[in-house]
Design a protein around this motif. Structure first.
Motif, PDB file in Angstrom:
ATOM      1  N   MET A   1      -7.583 -21.760  -1.953  1.00 54.96           N
ATOM      2  CA  MET A   1      -6.626 -21.285  -2.948  1.00 54.96           C
ATOM      3  C   MET A   1      -6.182 -22.449  -3.828  1.00 54.96           C
ATOM      4  O   MET A   1      -5.847 -23.523  -3.331  1.00 54.96           O
ATOM      5  CB  MET A   1      -5.402 -20.676  -2.248  1.00 54.96           C
ATOM      6  CG  MET A   1      -4.295 -20.230  -3.187  1.00 54.96           C
ATOM      7  SD  MET A   1      -4.722 -18.763  -4.123  1.00 54.96           S
ATOM      8  CE  MET A   1      -3.429 -18.726  -5.345  1.00 54.96           C
ATOM      9  N   ILE A  13      -4.508 -18.998 -11.370  1.00 57.49           N
ATOM     10  CA  ILE A  13      -3.638 -18.307 -10.421  1.00 57.49           C
ATOM     11  C   ILE A  13      -3.790 -16.789 -10.517  1.00 57.49           C
ATOM     12  O   ILE A  13      -3.838 -16.093  -9.500  1.00 57.49           O
ATOM     13  CB  ILE A  13      -2.163 -18.695 -10.657  1.00 57.49           C
ATOM     14  CG1 ILE A  13      -1.956 -20.193 -10.407  1.00 57.49           C
ATOM     15  CG2 ILE A  13      -1.234 -17.872  -9.771  1.00 57.49           C
ATOM     16  CD1 ILE A  13      -2.252 -20.635  -8.992  1.00 57.49           C
ATOM     17  N   GLU A  16      -6.669 -15.263  -8.549  1.00 61.00           N
ATOM     18  CA  GLU A  16      -6.795 -15.659  -7.149  1.00 61.00           C
ATOM     19  C   GLU A  16      -5.653 -15.159  -6.278  1.00 61.00           C
ATOM     20  O   GLU A  16      -5.844 -14.889  -5.093  1.00 61.00           O
ATOM     21  CB  GLU A  16      -6.845 -17.186  -7.021  1.00 61.00           C
ATOM     22  CG  GLU A  16      -8.113 -17.829  -7.531  1.00 61.00           C
ATOM     23  CD  GLU A  16      -8.123 -19.330  -7.259  1.00 61.00           C
ATOM     24  OE1 GLU A  16      -7.433 -19.777  -6.319  1.00 61.00           O
ATOM     25  OE2 GLU A  16      -8.823 -20.045  -7.993  1.00 61.00           O
ATOM     26  N   LEU A  17      -4.468 -15.045  -6.861  1.00 56.66           N
ATOM     27  CA  LEU A  17      -3.276 -14.745  -6.060  1.00 56.66           C
ATOM     28  C   LEU A  17      -2.843 -13.289  -6.244  1.00 56.66           C
ATOM     29  O   LEU A  17      -2.498 -12.879  -7.357  1.00 56.66           O
ATOM     30  CB  LEU A  17      -2.138 -15.680  -6.463  1.00 56.66           C
ATOM     31  CG  LEU A  17      -0.802 -15.469  -5.748  1.00 56.66           C
ATOM     32  CD1 LEU A  17      -0.953 -15.705  -4.247  1.00 56.66           C
ATOM     33  CD2 LEU A  17       0.264 -16.386  -6.335  1.00 56.66           C
ATOM     34  N   ALA A  20       0.050 -11.935  -8.808  1.00 54.41           N
ATOM     35  CA  ALA A  20       0.357 -12.879  -9.887  1.00 54.41           C
ATOM     36  C   ALA A  20       0.127 -12.266 -11.256  1.00 54.41           C
ATOM     37  O   ALA A  20       0.917 -12.488 -12.182  1.00 54.41           O
ATOM     38  CB  ALA A  20      -0.483 -14.145  -9.727  1.00 54.41           C
ATOM     39  N   LEU A  57       5.766 -17.459  -7.672  1.00 52.74           N
ATOM     40  CA  LEU A  57       4.347 -17.449  -7.326  1.00 52.74           C
ATOM     41  C   LEU A  57       4.132 -17.895  -5.885  1.00 52.74           C
ATOM     42  O   LEU A  57       3.297 -17.327  -5.165  1.00 52.74           O
ATOM     43  CB  LEU A  57       3.570 -18.347  -8.290  1.00 52.74           C
ATOM     44  CG  LEU A  57       3.460 -17.840  -9.726  1.00 52.74           C
ATOM     45  CD1 LEU A  57       2.912 -18.930 -10.640  1.00 52.74           C
ATOM     46  CD2 LEU A  57       2.583 -16.590  -9.817  1.00 52.74           C
ATOM     47  N   LYS A  58       4.879 -18.889  -5.447  1.00 50.97           N
ATOM     48  CA  LYS A  58       4.745 -19.353  -4.070  1.00 50.97           C
ATOM     49  C   LYS A  58       5.228 -18.294  -3.079  1.00 50.97           C
ATOM     50  O   LYS A  58       4.694 -18.178  -1.967  1.00 50.97           O
ATOM     51  CB  LYS A  58       5.511 -20.663  -3.876  1.00 50.97           C
ATOM     52  CG  LYS A  58       4.822 -21.850  -4.538  1.00 50.97           C
ATOM     53  CD  LYS A  58       5.526 -23.158  -4.240  1.00 50.97           C
ATOM     54  CE  LYS A  58       4.740 -24.332  -4.827  1.00 50.97           C
ATOM     55  NZ  LYS A  58       5.398 -25.637  -4.559  1.00 50.97           N
ATOM     56  N   GLN A  61       2.411 -16.030  -2.689  1.00 51.22           N
ATOM     57  CA  GLN A  61       1.397 -16.682  -1.860  1.00 51.22           C
ATOM     58  C   GLN A  61       1.735 -16.534  -0.374  1.00 51.22           C
ATOM     59  O   GLN A  61       0.862 -16.252   0.452  1.00 51.22           O
ATOM     60  CB  GLN A  61       1.286 -18.157  -2.233  1.00 51.22           C
ATOM     61  CG  GLN A  61       0.138 -18.896  -1.561  1.00 51.22           C
ATOM     62  CD  GLN A  61       0.061 -20.338  -2.035  1.00 51.22           C
ATOM     63  OE1 GLN A  61       1.072 -21.031  -2.132  1.00 51.22           O
ATOM     64  NE2 GLN A  61      -1.133 -20.792  -2.347  1.00 51.22           N
ATOM     65  N   SER A  64       0.990 -12.952   0.752  1.00 47.11           N
ATOM     66  CA  SER A  64      -0.366 -12.427   0.586  1.00 47.11           C
ATOM     67  C   SER A  64      -1.070 -12.279   1.930  1.00 47.11           C
ATOM     68  O   SER A  64      -0.973 -13.128   2.806  1.00 47.11           O
ATOM     69  CB  SER A  64      -1.181 -13.361  -0.322  1.00 47.11           C
ATOM     70  OG  SER A  64      -1.334 -14.636   0.265  1.00 47.11           O
ATOM     71  N   HIS A 206      -9.175 -12.475  -2.382  1.00 51.85           N
ATOM     72  CA  HIS A 206      -8.273 -13.404  -1.704  1.00 51.85           C
ATOM     73  C   HIS A 206      -8.464 -13.330  -0.192  1.00 51.85           C
ATOM     74  O   HIS A 206      -8.532 -14.377   0.486  1.00 51.85           O
ATOM     75  CB  HIS A 206      -6.825 -13.070  -2.067  1.00 51.85           C
ATOM     76  CG  HIS A 206      -5.813 -13.910  -1.355  1.00 51.85           C
ATOM     77  ND1 HIS A 206      -5.432 -15.155  -1.804  1.00 51.85           N
ATOM     78  CD2 HIS A 206      -5.098 -13.688  -0.219  1.00 51.85           C
ATOM     79  CE1 HIS A 206      -4.530 -15.661  -0.989  1.00 51.85           C
ATOM     80  NE2 HIS A 206      -4.320 -14.798  -0.013  1.00 51.85           N
ATOM     81  N   GLU A 210      -9.739 -16.782   1.328  1.00 53.39           N
ATOM     82  CA  GLU A 210      -8.683 -17.558   1.969  1.00 53.39           C
ATOM     83  C   GLU A 210      -8.452 -17.227   3.442  1.00 53.39           C
ATOM     84  O   GLU A 210      -7.843 -18.017   4.153  1.00 53.39           O
ATOM     85  CB  GLU A 210      -7.356 -17.361   1.204  1.00 53.39           C
ATOM     86  CG  GLU A 210      -7.444 -17.629  -0.281  1.00 53.39           C
ATOM     87  CD  GLU A 210      -7.879 -19.048  -0.605  1.00 53.39           C
ATOM     88  OE1 GLU A 210      -7.576 -19.961   0.188  1.00 53.39           O
ATOM     89  OE2 GLU A 210      -8.540 -19.241  -1.644  1.00 53.39           O
TER      90      GLU A 210
END
Length: 220
Positions: A1, A13, A16-17, A20, A57-58, A61, A64, A206, A210
């Motif tokens: 990630m 981002i 991938e997230l 987001a 965003l975190k 994450q 997720s 993802h 991940e």
């Protein structure tokens, strides 16, 4: 990630997230045409405090993948039923619906011209991708992995990058899935379906990139 820091680009981002893309849309941040700018700049342009956007965003994450099974065999089964089957079913009706909207509303300045072609190309590439997972990669994983598994994993990761490019194209031609005033039911249904499909595809990639794939990196 990709690490979420002020210099990370919006585009990196968004594709991938999970969640987001919708967060960016809510704040009027484009991740297609202007997606190559860093998060700090995008936040400032949208009137946001960069640290606040990065914190949001975190939080995404950290959340997720929580709804997916943790055990490997159950996770593979979840990916097959929740994402592979759903993608096939949804693209079967999204493509003709996109063709209809383009045909009927082609003269409208917000018409998503080229959307059906992008979806058709994505369908073909995604179908090939999923078949390779179903027939080669996942059976290897279900049997505990193999010293030969590194190559198919690397190929799937590369194809995920191609799928991310298609997501950016969809975002571009639909203007961030923004419906024009007075949009008909077909147009509304198309963008509603696209929102779910694109969000699902990001979650799908993802989970593989991940969560699932790293479990077998040491096997190769």
């Amino acid at each position: 990630m990709t690490e979420i820091v002020p210099d990370t680009t919006v585009a990196a981002i968004a594709t991938e997230l999970p969640g987001a893309a919708e967060l960016f849309r809510r704040h009027g941040i484009s991740f297609c045409c202007g997606g190559d700018i860093p998060l700090s700049m995008a936040a400032e342009q949208a009137g946001l405090v960069p640290a606040a956007l990065i914190a949001d965003l975190k939080a995404l994450q950290q959340a997720s993948g929580r709804d997916a099974p943790q055990e490997t065999l159950a996770l593979i089964s979840h990916i097959l039923t929740r994402y592979h089957a759903a993608h096939r079913e949804e693209l079967d009706w999204l493509i003709p619906l996109a063709q209809k909207v383009e045909r009927v509303h082609g003269n409208h300045p917000s018409a998503p011209i080229g959307l059906s072609g992008t979806l058709a190309q994505l369908r073909d590439e995604l179908e090939s991708h999923m078949i390779k997972e179903e027939q080669v990669l996942f059976p290897m994983m279900q049997h505990g992995g193999s010293r030969m598994i590194a190559h198919p994993i690397a190929e799937m990761r590369s194809e995920h990058e191609d799928e991310a490019q298609h997501l950016q194209t969809i975002e571009h031609v639909t203007r961030g899935l923004a419906l024009p005033e007075g949009a008909c039911r077909s147009w509304t249904a198309l963008y509603t379906g696209l929102r779910k499909f694109t969000d699902d595809l990001v979650v799908h990639m993802h989970l593989e990139n991940e969560v699932l794939f790293p479990r077998f990196q040491s096997v190769s």
